[in-house]
Design an enzyme around this catalytic site. Sequence first.
Site, mmCIF file in Angstrom:
data_model
loop_
_atom_site.group_PDB
_atom_site.id
_atom_site.type_symbol
_atom_site.label_atom_id
_atom_site.label_comp_id
_atom_site.label_asym_id
_atom_site.label_seq_id
_atom_site.Cartn_x
_atom_site.Cartn_y
_atom_site.Cartn_z
ATOM 1 C CD GLU A 150 -2.919 -0.871 -0.059
ATOM 2 O OE1 GLU A 150 -3.245 0.296 -0.406
ATOM 3 O OE2 GLU A 150 -3.280 -1.884 -0.689
ATOM 4 C CB SER A 236 17.669 -7.341 -10.084
ATOM 5 O OG SER A 236 17.071 -6.451 -9.168
ATOM 6 C CG HIS A 365 6.757 -10.851 -10.864
ATOM 7 N ND1 HIS A 365 7.433 -11.999 -10.514
ATOM 8 C CD2 HIS A 365 7.713 -9.917 -11.141
ATOM 9 C CE1 HIS A 365 8.739 -11.778 -10.584
ATOM 10 N NE2 HIS A 365 8.927 -10.535 -10.962
ATOM 11 C CB SER A 366 6.843 -6.783 -8.745
ATOM 12 O OG SER A 366 6.722 -6.221 -10.051
#
Length: 473
Positions: A150, A236, A365-366
């Site tokens: 959020e 990453s 996923h993100s």
Amino acid sequence: MAVLLRRSSRTIANHIRKYMNKGFINGGAVVNQGCSFSSLSGRFLPDQPTLFSVHQRFKSTIAENQLDSFISSESDDDQSLDFPGGKVTYTSEMNFISESSQMRVPCYRVLDDDGELIRDSDFQQVSKEIAVKMYSNMVTLQIMDNTFYEAQRQGRISFYLTSAGEEAINIASAAALTEQDIILPQYREPGVLLWRGFTLQEFADQCFGNKADYGKGRQMPIHYGSKKHNFVTISSPIATQLPQAAGMAYSLKMENKKACVVTYIGDGGTSEGDFHAALNFAAVMEAPVIFFCRNNGWAISTNVSEQFRSDGIVVKGRAYGIRSIRVDGNDALAVYSAVSAAREMAINEHRPILIEALTYRVGHHSTSDDSTKYRELNEIEYWKMARNPVKRFRNWVENNGWWSDQQETELRNSIRKQLLQAIQVAEKTEKPPLTELFSDVYDHPPSNLQEQEKHLRETISRHPKDYPYDISV
């Protein structure tokens, strides 16, 4: 009050012999489909077939019994080839090894979907203290994910991804390890770090990239790392941590350390070359490393059916000579038991272990993804409600008389309060100065780096409104 008792090593061994006699265990041969297999050995005897797929380095001077008849069979005149790496018998029949078994590798589980113990299950003891801590951490991870998600939607942080649906994998695997075990995560394992004592404030500082962030604000949010907790910083690029883990594990072996390395990867990451290189290196060098694959069904938008033709990930271990097991990733007790047994084998027998945990990525996923574009809402809802790992473990803890509704309310209120406070502190904490972008790599910065810093400062001077006001130049 229900009390969880651990089966003795002798009981487990007898249980294994029972299944061997029934043909359940045959060097990795599969026995049935689905997640109904509920037996796990916590101990493994030398040269005995086990529930983990076994692959031996056969001696060239002594012919060993072959575990699968289709791989090698006795010829009429008993001829064989003493080939480097092991004796191989000849056959006059031209048989190709099938691309897949008739039945899928079974999935080890202890709790059913309602959190009830499956009859005759073999599993590792979990005390009340550990069980309550596991559940509390699963709830904390769940609330932390929702809160930071959020915060990203409000524009307060730039990026986030959740572990929704995979809380049991995070916490249960961490609970089965020790602080001396080195963790090389992918990016969906913050619960492992949470279990080891990383505070909510430390999570918030990293996501906001302030001066208290150990990475000095250089990394994207959720790229955590902690030297104190033996948690190597997340990067990453997919699967790069796997060969690194194999190398670290070999180092631990050379130093005779009573510890192992655990590295995590998603199902999509197993398509990278680093996955195969890491497994092969670890097997050949007999490195004490656990490769933990979170098979959550989706590599971003790529479904597993489009990822590989094999029976998931677990079968790939045997090709490299690695013991492997498939476990229900939404069953905290099964994950805890499997990782406990895997750790013991990895350290005491100096061998790699592959664990495939079947789970489901409930969240996107993100924050850069909208998973409703490639999967049905009812599919997501089913896994979120009917197969929820947090609810499932809570039922088991409650059935033991270790948890109550009042404790649940108090815990959730406390975690929310702590998180909101941590976010407020992280937002108000100063950002790292600009100089941190160019430090910690070279003792004396080379000319090209000095030129880049000079150019950046000149650009900021010309366009000051385009850069954050709270960063010291």
